[in-house]
Write an enzyme that holds these catalytic residues in place. Structure first.
Site, PDB file in Angstrom:
ATOM      1  N   ARG A  56     -16.475 122.071 -93.477  1.00 55.67           N
ATOM      2  CA  ARG A  56     -15.320 122.853 -92.407  1.00 55.67           C
ATOM      3  C   ARG A  56     -14.069 123.521 -92.740  1.00 55.67           C
ATOM      4  NH1 ARG A  56     -19.466 119.468 -92.758  1.00 55.67           N
ATOM      5  NH2 ARG A  56     -17.562 117.314 -92.373  1.00 55.67           N
ATOM      6  N   CYS A  97     -16.756 114.810 -85.078  1.00 57.44           N
ATOM      7  CA  CYS A  97     -15.936 115.138 -85.760  1.00 57.44           C
ATOM      8  C   CYS A  97     -15.077 116.056 -85.760  1.00 57.44           C
ATOM      9  CB  CYS A  97     -16.845 115.905 -86.736  1.00 57.44           C
ATOM     10  SG  CYS A  97     -15.903 116.765 -88.092  1.00 57.44           S
ATOM     11  N   ASN A  98     -13.285 115.793 -85.926  1.00 57.80           N
ATOM     12  CA  ASN A  98     -12.503 116.237 -84.821  1.00 57.80           C
ATOM     13  C   ASN A  98     -12.265 117.406 -85.952  1.00 57.80           C
ATOM     14  OD1 ASN A  98     -10.960 114.852 -83.208  1.00 57.80           O
ATOM     15  ND2 ASN A  98     -10.925 112.980 -85.321  1.00 57.80           N
ATOM     16  N   THR A  99     -12.669 117.976 -86.678  1.00 56.16           N
ATOM     17  CA  THR A  99     -12.625 119.034 -87.608  1.00 56.16           C
ATOM     18  C   THR A  99     -13.064 120.069 -87.163  1.00 56.16           C
ATOM     19  OG1 THR A  99     -11.318 117.757 -89.398  1.00 56.16           O
ATOM     20  CG2 THR A  99     -12.287 120.645 -89.749  1.00 56.16           C
ATOM     21  N   CYS A 209      -9.063 112.312 -87.381  1.00 56.31           N
ATOM     22  CA  CYS A 209     -10.487 112.266 -87.969  1.00 56.31           C
ATOM     23  C   CYS A 209     -11.212 111.047 -87.726  1.00 56.31           C
ATOM     24  CB  CYS A 209      -9.786 111.993 -89.624  1.00 56.31           C
ATOM     25  SG  CYS A 209     -11.188 112.249 -90.794  1.00 56.31           S
TER      26      CYS A 209
END
Length: 259
Positions: A56, A97-99, A209
Site C-alpha cells: 500500500r 489495515c489503516n493505510t 497502524c
C-alpha cells in the site's frame, strides 16, 4: 454492555491479511469485546486474510506522483475481496489495515453493503475523549494520504505526525514487526516514537497502524493511547448485535456490479 436487540445478528466481513498477525489481533479483540453466555452468542465473522494485496505505501507514493504502482495497484484486489465477502454472506465490512483505507472508494464502489471505516471510528472516539492535539503513529502511506490528518481536522482536532527521521524509524520498526519481531527492543523503539509526539504537544496518541498495538500498550506512554484496532472491534460488536445502527456512509456508494 446493553442487551442486544432481538433477532438475527449481523455477519461481519473482514478484509484482512495486511498483515496476518494484525488481523488475528483484531479477531482476538472482537472476541474479548463480545459479552456471551454461550458459544452461539459470538458474532459470525468471514475473514479474507490476503497478504498478497500489493504494497500500500509504495502504491500511494507512486499514485501521488502520477505514476503506475510498480508493485501493483491495491484497489482492484481490495475491491475483489470486498465483493467476495458480500457474496459469502457478510452484512457489513471492515478492513483491518489503516493505510489501505486510502483505497476505500474502490471498496465502496464494489459493494452494496456498508463499509465501516476504521479511521472514521477512531477519530470519532478521539473527538469524544481526547483533549488537545493528537499524535499519529501510522505508516508513511497513511500519513502521505492524510487519512487521519484530514479526519481529525474535520472534527477540529490538530494532528501531530512524526518528524521525517522518526517516520523513517517507524517504517523500519514496522517491517520488523511484520516479520514477527515483537522483542523488547522493538517495543522500546515504538514507545520512544510515541514519546516524541508527546514532547511536541500530543495529549493523546492514535495507534493508526494495526501493527502498533502488537508492541505498544497504554502502560508504555503517559497519555491516552487510542487503539484503532480495539475501538473498531468494540464498535463492530455493537453494530452486529443491533445495539446501534450501522453508520451511514460519508459518501454515496457507487455500485454497478452484480454481487
Amino acid at each position: 454492555m446493553e442487551k442486544a436487540s432481538l433477532g438475527k445478528h449481523l455477519t461481519l466481513g473482514v478484509i484482512g491479511g495486511m498483515g496476518p498477525t494484525a488481523s488475528l489481533d483484531f479477531l482476538s479483540k472482537l472476541i474479548a469485546a463480545t459479552p456471551v453466555t454461550c458459544e452461539q452468542d459470538h458474532i459470525r465473522v468471514i475473514l479474507d486474510s490476503n497478504p498478497k494485496v500489493p504494497e500500500r505505501n509504495q502504491a500511494i507514493s507512486a499514485q501521488a506522483r502520477g505514476e503506475t504502482p510498480e508493485l501493483g495497484d491495491p484497489g482492484p484486489e481490495l475491491a475483489a475481496m470486498a465483493r467476495g465477502l458480500q457474496v459469502a454472506g457478510a452484512d457489513f465490512l471492515i478492513m483491518a489495515c489503516n493505510t489501505a483505507h486510502a483505497f476505500a472508494p474502490e471498496i465502496k464502489a464494489a459493494i452494496t453493503i456498508p463499509f465501516v471505516s476504521m479511521v472514521d471510528e477512531t477519530v470519532a472516539h478521539a473527538a469524544a475523549t481526547a483533549r488537545g492535539a493528537v499524535g499519529i503513529l501510522a505508516t508513511q502511506g497513511c500519513v502521505d494520504a492524510a487519512l487521519y490528518q484530514t479526519a481529525l481536522d474535520g472534527v477540529g482536532i490538530k494532528a501531530i505526525v512524526l518528524e521525517p527521521e522518526a517516520q523513517a524509524r517507524f517504517m523500519e520498526l514496522l517491517h520488523e514487526i511484520k516479520l514477527g519481531d515483537l522483542s523488547g527492543r522493538v517495543r522500546a523503539g515504538m514507545a520512544e516514537l510515541g514519546r516524541s509526539l508527546i514532547r511536541r504537544g500530543a495529549g493523546a496518541i492514535i495507534a493508526g497502524c494495526t501493527e502498533v498495538p502488537l508492541v505498544l500498550s497504554q502502560d508504555d506512554i503517559e497519555v491516552p493511547l487510542l487503539d484503532s484496532t480495539d475501538h473498531l472491534a468494540r464498535r463492530c460488536v455493537r453494530y452486529a448485535r443491533g445495539i446501534e445502527p450501522l453508520p451511514k456512509p460519508l459518501a454515496p456508494i457507487r455500485n454497478n456490479a452484480k454481487v
